[in-house]
Write an enzyme that holds these catalytic residues in place. Sequence first.
Site, PDB file in Angstrom:
ATOM      1  N   ASP A 102      40.454  39.152  41.666  1.00  0.00           N
ATOM      2  CA  ASP A 102      40.582  37.910  41.537  1.00  0.00           C
ATOM      3  C   ASP A 102      39.617  37.372  40.644  1.00  0.00           C
ATOM      4  O   ASP A 102      38.652  37.804  40.159  1.00  0.00           O
ATOM      5  CB  ASP A 102      40.408  37.274  43.006  1.00  0.00           C
ATOM      6  CG  ASP A 102      40.253  35.773  42.856  1.00  0.00           C
ATOM      7  OD1 ASP A 102      41.496  35.085  42.495  1.00  0.00           O
ATOM      8  OD2 ASP A 102      39.420  35.077  43.321  1.00  0.00           O
ATOM      9  N   ASP A 132      42.858  35.138  48.966  1.00  0.00           N
ATOM     10  CA  ASP A 132      42.920  36.740  48.961  1.00  0.00           C
ATOM     11  C   ASP A 132      43.149  37.703  49.716  1.00  0.00           C
ATOM     12  O   ASP A 132      43.340  38.707  49.762  1.00  0.00           O
ATOM     13  CB  ASP A 132      41.526  36.956  48.098  1.00  0.00           C
ATOM     14  CG  ASP A 132      41.391  36.231  46.836  1.00  0.00           C
ATOM     15  OD1 ASP A 132      42.225  36.264  45.928  1.00  0.00           O
ATOM     16  OD2 ASP A 132      39.995  35.734  46.625  1.00  0.00           O
ATOM     17  N   ASP A 172      37.609  36.969  46.904  1.00  0.00           N
ATOM     18  CA  ASP A 172      36.549  36.123  47.634  1.00  0.00           C
ATOM     19  C   ASP A 172      37.007  35.024  48.532  1.00  0.00           C
ATOM     20  O   ASP A 172      36.273  34.592  49.293  1.00  0.00           O
ATOM     21  CB  ASP A 172      35.474  35.665  46.751  1.00  0.00           C
ATOM     22  CG  ASP A 172      36.048  34.330  45.981  1.00  0.00           C
ATOM     23  OD1 ASP A 172      36.950  34.563  45.418  1.00  0.00           O
ATOM     24  OD2 ASP A 172      35.026  33.461  46.221  1.00  0.00           O
TER      25      ASP A 172
END
Length: 617
Positions: A316, A512, A508
Amino acid sequence: MTGKQKKVLIRILISAAVLLAALFLPLEGLPRLLVYLCGYGVIGWDILWKALRNIVRGQVFDENFLMAAATVGALVLGEYPEAVAVMLFYQIGELFQSYAVSKSRRSISSLMDIRPDSANLLREGQLVQVSPEEVAVGERIVVKPGERIPLDGTVVEGSSSIDTSALTGESLPREAEPGSSIISGCVNLTGLLTVETTREYGESTVARILNLVENSSSKKARAENFITRFARWYTPAVVIAAVLLALIPPLVTGQPFGEWVHRALIFLVISCPCALVISVPLSFFGGIGGASRCGVLVKGANYLEALACTEIVVFDKTGTLTKGSFTVTGIHPSGMEAPELLELTACAESCSTHPISQSIRKAWGRKMDPRRLGQVEELAGYGVRAVVDGRTILAGSEKLMRREGLDCTSPEAGTVVHTAVDGVYAGYLLIEDEPKEDAAGAVARLKESGVRQTVMLTGDNEAAGQRAAGLLGLDRAYAGLLPADKVERTEALLKEKSPGGKLVFVGDGVNDAPVLARADVGVAMGGLGSDAAIEAADVVIMTDEPSKLPVVIRIARKTMRIVRQNIVFALTVKLAVLLLGAMGLAGMWAAVFADVGVSVLAILNAIRALSVDEKAP
């Protein structure tokens, strides 16, 4: 430590104390047997019960059966200390494994933090607070500043900034105005919004994320415990061999059964895979402990095994590779000096609580004198108009400049705040979410370690995503993705790996969590990451440093080398002594060496997994 683990630890301590007492007390005959049986019963009753229960269920040959058969065999042979010690060591290994797995587990209910408890329903001109499930499609709700949006819908009145980072991972707050679509789970930052709902709660973005986590978790293929797989073949083989050893030679040669039954029992004791049941979990625990010392929490031995086969790493962007906070990275004046442009823009933005405004004031680094500031007007969705030192300052988006008839240009990537002074364009500030200091180095070290692909998934726009990927040296980047899109993209990437390779996802945020659960190994940034991401992940980097990922992969590979060494060593010695025992050339001392001696050597080798050099290549 859980209550169950504490009980096992107490049993281990009691059994160890009884064993030591029995070894040093001058006991003989029945009292000696009773003391050892007491120690054996305390530590081994659950293994015996599991073995018996599995036999009733038709699942005869597993590690519980082998441990029960080997230790009961030792008791029959009169090797009482051996029986207690083998069971004691086995339980210690199991406790290590259990503790490592459960240490970091948190309740999945933390994910429910993104679900608003209520909605402000507009009914007959009055606000009524109801549960989100009670709001029908087409009804209007009011979302106040600071509240979380309870349902998906379209803005019909009001303007505001919307923090979507919890769901989309996008660092820049989005502007909402009449006609804008907004999604549940996001936070309304600045203005009062009236929203017409477009989905019921069950179909909303929040509900779909929760469903994605549950469904993705069920798809994750978890590696079976090595000992269980090994025992499926090893246990029936040695039991059958022991039975044949006790029956066939006497029948063929006419020798007494007693001698061959004795050999068969020694054979069973030798066959006990104590070196494996202790050293293999201990090797993994050593690797888990070494990773913990480096600030990385691995939730189980199977994840270390998977990390050792890492082939594709997917990141990410916001909060993972970047800091997740805005910073002024460029000052581009037009007709004035850079310090003056920064000062005037910061003064004009001094009354705003918007994250971009805060980053500009931080870059200026001074306190605003209120006497310098005149009238201030918030231009929702555009920016701000303020009088500073008697001059009219416009600060905001490109749309604001165009509306005022001013020409301006914007770079392809990054967030831009344009400024005009008394109707004359004065330049712009470039504001970006900076990469973490160690992000580029982490990507480089992953490639050096043999990782085949590094990929980034982000909710940011295409220009920002590709620019970040170029700066960090990533192989590919996919931008403009919502949580469901990230899962779909991960599914596609999973098909690109080789049969033995693993895909690791690093993220995080709450958005996600579905991808963390779907990947072969999910890695969460735990220091600043959400509770939901930490719960859904298999590995947690507690320091928020991407550079820890290549470190834990190196630890995993070292651990797997140690595990393989212990397996080869233990099996080689076991097979050799088993053959000697079958021929009557190995007695109980040889059995003890094959069991305890090999275990000690394997454990000493396993301890090496605790040693970690973070700076090693």
